[in-house]
Design a protein around this motif. Structure first.
Motif, PDB file in Angstrom:
ATOM      1  N   PRO A  63       0.827  -1.225   0.000  1.00  0.00           N
ATOM      2  CA  PRO A  63       0.000   0.000   0.000  1.00  0.00           C
ATOM      3  C   PRO A  63       0.853   1.263   0.000  1.00  0.00           C
ATOM      4  N   GLY A  64       0.486   2.185  -0.842  1.00  0.00           N
ATOM      5  CA  GLY A  64       1.222   3.443  -0.937  1.00  0.00           C
ATOM      6  C   GLY A  64       2.195   3.490  -2.098  1.00  0.00           C
ATOM      7  N   LYS A  91       5.806   8.922   1.004  1.00  0.00           N
ATOM      8  CA  LYS A  91       5.398   8.481   2.341  1.00  0.00           C
ATOM      9  C   LYS A  91       4.543   9.543   3.012  1.00  0.00           C
ATOM     10  N   SER A 143       1.100   9.598   1.435  1.00  0.00           N
ATOM     11  CA  SER A 143       0.346   8.409   1.833  1.00  0.00           C
ATOM     12  C   SER A 143      -0.246   8.571   3.226  1.00  0.00           C
ATOM     13  N   VAL A 164      -3.711   6.566   3.537  1.00  0.00           N
ATOM     14  CA  VAL A 164      -3.522   5.251   2.912  1.00  0.00           C
ATOM     15  C   VAL A 164      -3.253   4.234   4.007  1.00  0.00           C
ATOM     16  N   ASN A 212      -2.090   1.325   6.230  1.00  0.00           N
ATOM     17  CA  ASN A 212      -0.948   0.402   6.318  1.00  0.00           C
ATOM     18  C   ASN A 212       0.061   0.606   5.187  1.00  0.00           C
ATOM     19  N   SER A 213       0.338   1.863   4.873  1.00  0.00           N
ATOM     20  CA  SER A 213       1.309   2.135   3.803  1.00  0.00           C
ATOM     21  C   SER A 213       2.687   1.615   4.204  1.00  0.00           C
TER      22      SER A 213
END
Length: 227
Positions: free
Chosen positions: A54-55, A120, A123, A128, A130-131
């Motif tokens: 994710p991300g 980051k 995100s 987002v 659980n990036s």
């Protein structure tokens, strides 16, 4: 006698005035469109990876755009050098080609590091879930970015030397081909770099090396005395 519309006459006049330029530009645009389609297929093929990390998708457009911006600019500078008669292919770092190549790689290295931090931050800011960690972002962005940058750099040099050899205008072909090359190779580069994350002590060590390399590349590039 049927007269041609004014727009059609102008179009014919443009084609007749520079047929080689129009032909080269047309071929370059076709290659660019094909490259974009291939990049789309690649994006579809790595959907599983994007879902598992994710991300990561936040990083993809920025990484692709950065590659085109840096090496598209490199192609434009080479084109200017060709038109002014100062382009000479050489391995020496103190030449026009050498300095521009080093500058492009230094930019790619340092901006890839910046993009990791920004990806980051974006995100987290947009929730987002659980990036991936900043360490993973750094490894994927810098390692994947440099892998693709080397390939795109080779494409730029090959296209430039080909244009010089066949007396083609680099301005007509550089941007479409370089952009397509950036689109095509950036995604596989990022994908390959994902194999370096999630490895106990190895991934953090690679991340530290990437951070140091990115900072060194930026500082050396800014402090270089070469013109």
């Amino acid at each position: 006698m049927v007269r041609r519309p004014r727009l059609l006459r102008r179009f014919v006049a443009v084609v007749r005035s520079d047929p080689s330029g129009v032909g080269a530009g047309f071929v370059a645009l076709v290659l660019s469109s094909g490259g974009d389609l291939l990049a789309g297929l690649t994006l579809g093929a790595i959907t599983g990876t994007l879902e598992a990390l994710p991300g990561l998708l936040v990083l993809v457009p920025a990484a692709i755009g950065m590659r085109g911006n840096i090496f598209g600019g490199l192609g434009s500078r080479f084109s200017t050098a060709i038109h002014t008669g100062t382009f000479r292919l050489s391995r020496r770092l103190d030449t026009l080609v050498g300095q521009n190549v080093v500058a492009s790689l230094a930019l790619s290295l340092s901006i890839s590091l910046v993009l990791a931090v920004l990806a980051k931050a974006v995100s987290v800011a947009f929730g987002v879930a659980n990036s991936i960690s900043i360490v993973d972002f750094v490894v994927i962005s810098v390692v994947g970015g440099m892998l693709s940058s080397v390939v795109v750099l080779i494409v730029v040099v090959v296209v430039t030397t080909t244009c010089v050899r066949f007396d083609l205008d680099l301005d007509n072909v550089s941007t479409p081909i370089v952009t397509a090359a950036g689109d095509v190779v950036t995604l596989p580069g990022l994908f390959l770099a994902t194999y370096l994350i999630g490895i106990a002590w190895f991934t953090p060590v690679v991340a530290v090396i990437c951070v140091v390399a990115g900072l060194v590349g930026l500082v050396v590039g800014l402090r270089a005395r070469l013109p």
